[in-house]
Design a protein around this motif. Structure first.
Motif, PDB file in Angstrom:
ATOM      1  N   UNK A 139       0.826  -1.208   0.000  1.00  0.00           N
ATOM      2  CA  UNK A 139       0.000   0.000   0.000  1.00  0.00           C
ATOM      3  C   UNK A 139       0.857   1.253   0.000  1.00  0.00           C
ATOM      4  N   UNK A 140       1.952   1.249   0.743  1.00  0.00           N
ATOM      5  CA  UNK A 140       2.861   2.403   0.761  1.00  0.00           C
ATOM      6  C   UNK A 140       3.499   2.596  -0.613  1.00  0.00           C
ATOM      7  N   UNK A 141       3.927   1.495  -1.245  1.00  0.00           N
ATOM      8  CA  UNK A 141       4.497   1.586  -2.585  1.00  0.00           C
ATOM      9  C   UNK A 141       3.481   2.165  -3.567  1.00  0.00           C
ATOM     10  N   UNK A 142       2.260   1.705  -3.478  1.00  0.00           N
ATOM     11  CA  UNK A 142       1.228   2.208  -4.376  1.00  0.00           C
ATOM     12  C   UNK A 142       0.973   3.693  -4.119  1.00  0.00           C
ATOM     13  N   UNK A 143       0.982   4.099  -2.867  1.00  0.00           N
ATOM     14  CA  UNK A 143       0.792   5.507  -2.537  1.00  0.00           C
ATOM     15  C   UNK A 143       1.881   6.364  -3.173  1.00  0.00           C
ATOM     16  N   UNK A 144       3.112   5.901  -3.085  1.00  0.00           N
ATOM     17  CA  UNK A 144       4.216   6.644  -3.697  1.00  0.00           C
ATOM     18  C   UNK A 144       4.052   6.722  -5.213  1.00  0.00           C
ATOM     19  N   UNK A 179      -2.121   7.578   8.977  1.00  0.00           N
ATOM     20  CA  UNK A 179      -0.849   8.292   8.870  1.00  0.00           C
ATOM     21  C   UNK A 179      -0.439   8.682   7.456  1.00  0.00           C
ATOM     22  N   UNK A 180      -1.286   8.426   6.462  1.00  0.00           N
ATOM     23  CA  UNK A 180      -0.929   8.789   5.092  1.00  0.00           C
ATOM     24  C   UNK A 180      -2.122   9.461   4.411  1.00  0.00           C
ATOM     25  N   UNK A 181      -1.898   9.856   3.169  1.00  0.00           N
ATOM     26  CA  UNK A 181      -2.966  10.484   2.386  1.00  0.00           C
ATOM     27  C   UNK A 181      -4.118   9.527   2.111  1.00  0.00           C
ATOM     28  N   UNK A 182      -3.926   8.247   2.370  1.00  0.00           N
ATOM     29  CA  UNK A 182      -4.986   7.280   2.127  1.00  0.00           C
ATOM     30  C   UNK A 182      -6.169   7.441   3.078  1.00  0.00           C
ATOM     31  N   UNK A 183      -6.020   8.289   4.066  1.00  0.00           N
ATOM     32  CA  UNK A 183      -7.143   8.598   4.929  1.00  0.00           C
ATOM     33  C   UNK A 183      -8.277   9.269   4.180  1.00  0.00           C
TER      34      UNK A 183
END
Length: 454
Positions: free
Chosen positions: A99-104, A135-139
């Motif tokens: 999920x973090x990789x996808x966010x980036x 803690x990320x923009x995924x909120x």
């Protein structure tokens, strides 16, 4: 799973590719089917909502996700859409990393739409989802997570308080009720009634119900034969053999039990007991005694199958409180005709037709009017049955409206007196009779199921 594998599951990220190729591939089987369940309007895509989709395996949860993805792609979305099947992931830290990789990768997107299929394959998955939501923009992004176990999903989703957005919710996909089946077959124009509204009908209403009586009888015959799983409805419509479906669902039954570390042999004993007493009431202790399985073990197997949406437990409803009486006797039904056929074939059993029809009545009413379905089919409220100290029984009780099925046998004065004495008003379901006069309404079963809804 590394990022290149993730990209493989999301080929629309390549902006030089043709979207039409992928939209067709995602839902080709659905689009080519003669019978299509309506998946429109189940999600609100406008906010940061998080949905959890529950239901038995093969019911269409993956199709719902892919159907929604297809519509997003057609609207111009590409890299904002992530589809993640979780067959190869088992750890929360791996899910978090992806999920973090996808966010980036999708930093330039205003909003993301994240679809994760069979989320319960990942132990402690809620930790990864909670972290990226907090803690990320995924909120601010949309999430849809599917799974087959009410137990796993409920326990984990309760650890996500305040993280489901404004209108995020639990969605339970179950076998189609007869009314939903008719809607998918484009048999429209039917009234939608709760049981208490049927009690207010007058003889003049019978004309409106009889207008579609012939088509309802035909479709009810088809519905009885196929059940409410879309794949079974499609196979029956095409005249295809159901052998593959029956094998698949037997493997699902066995796999679900063994996933909990339970015994295949005990499962067969319990399913044999359930089949031979379908629609009959019993206590946990009497069932355990007859199967020579201790009470807690018998109850555990039924609960597991209920949490996986395969068995429905119907409980005695207290007339005054309208709540289930946990210490009273229970009745158990299969979630669908397909599942009862699977068990019958594998165990060499023959189910009584009247029991099958009562099973259809019970599940239809439970799916439409039951509450607490997101916890599975072993703990529903608002729908149950009733019996008196003298042993008089009513097949279904919903909000103190008694419903009695007399599909094959004639209606006797005793049937009428039981309802009048204990409830004053009620509904009797028959094969052909339609009589809306008096306090006891008599309707054919197919008409009752066609108009019941909320």
């Amino acid at each position: 799973m590394d990022f290149s594998t993730l990209a493989f599951y999301n080929p629309w990220w390549d902006e030089k590719s043709k979207i039409s190729n992928y939209t067709f591939h995602l839902v080709d089987e659905y689009e080519s089917s003669s019978f299509k369940r309506d998946y429109n309007g189940l999600f609100d895509l406008s906010g940061n909502n998080l949905y959890i989709i529950r239901g038995p395996r093969q019911i269409g949860k993956s199709t719902l996700l892919k159907f929604t993805i297809t519509n997003l792609l057609k609207s111009g979305e590409r890299r904002s859409v992530l589809y993640l099947p979780l067959d190869t992931i088992s750890r929360a830290d791996e899910l978090r990393g992806l999920l973090i990789q996808y966010l980036q990768f999708s930093r330039n997107e205003k909003k993301r739409y994240i679809f994760i299929d069979e989320i319960t394959m990942v132990d402690q998955w809620q930790r990864a989802v909670k972290e990226v939501r907090d803690n990320t923009e995924m909120g601010s992004d949309f999430f849809a997570l599917s799974g087959s176990s009410a137990s796993d999903l409920k326990r984990s989703s309760e650890r996500l308080p305040g993280r489901k957005g404004q209108s995020g919710a639990d969605i339970v996909l179950l076998p189609l009720s007869f009314r939903e089946y008719l809607s998918c077959k484009k048999v429209n124009g039917l009234p939608k009634c709760r049981p208490e509204e049927i009690l207010k009908m007058v003889p003049a209403d019978s004309f409106e119900l009889l207008i579609k009586n012939e088509i309802l009888k035909i479709e009810f015959f088809n519905y009885i034969a196929s059940g409410g799983f879309p794949a079974a409805i499609e196979a029956y419509a095409k005249g295809e053999s159901s052998d593959t479906l029956l094998r698949t669902f037997w493997e699902i039954l066995i796999g679900n039990i063994e996933r909990y570390g339970l015994s295949r042999a005990k499962l067969i004993q319990i399913l044999t007991y359930v089949s031979t007493r379908l629609s009959s009431r019993f206590s946990w202790s009497s069932a355990a005694s007859e199967t020579e399985i201790d009470t807690k073990t018998f109850q555990k197997y039924v609960e597991v199958l209920g949490m996986d949406y395969l068995l429905l437990t119907l409980k005695h409803i207290d007339q005054k409180t309208h709540l289930p009486s946990e210490k009273k006797q229970k009745k158990i039904y299969y979630c669908d005709r397909l599942i009862s056929d699977v068990v019958s074939q594998k165990l060499g059993l023959q189910l009584d037709r009247s029991a099958i029809l009562e099973n259809i009545l019970a599940t239809n009413c439970a799916f439409v009017f039951g509450k607490n379905l997101d916890n599975g089919l072993d703990s529903i409220t608002d729908v149950g049955y009733w019996y008196s100290k003298e042993g008089k029984e009513i097949d279904l009780l919903m909000k103190n409206v008694p419903i009695e099925l007399k599909y094959q046998n004639s209606i006797t004065p005793q049937d009428l007196s039981t309802i009048k004495r204990h409830f004053k008003k009620g509904i009797i379901l028959s094969k052909q009779t339609l009589d809306l006069s008096g306090n006891i309404k008599i309707l054919p079963l197919h008409i009752f199921l066609a108009i019941t809804g909320q």
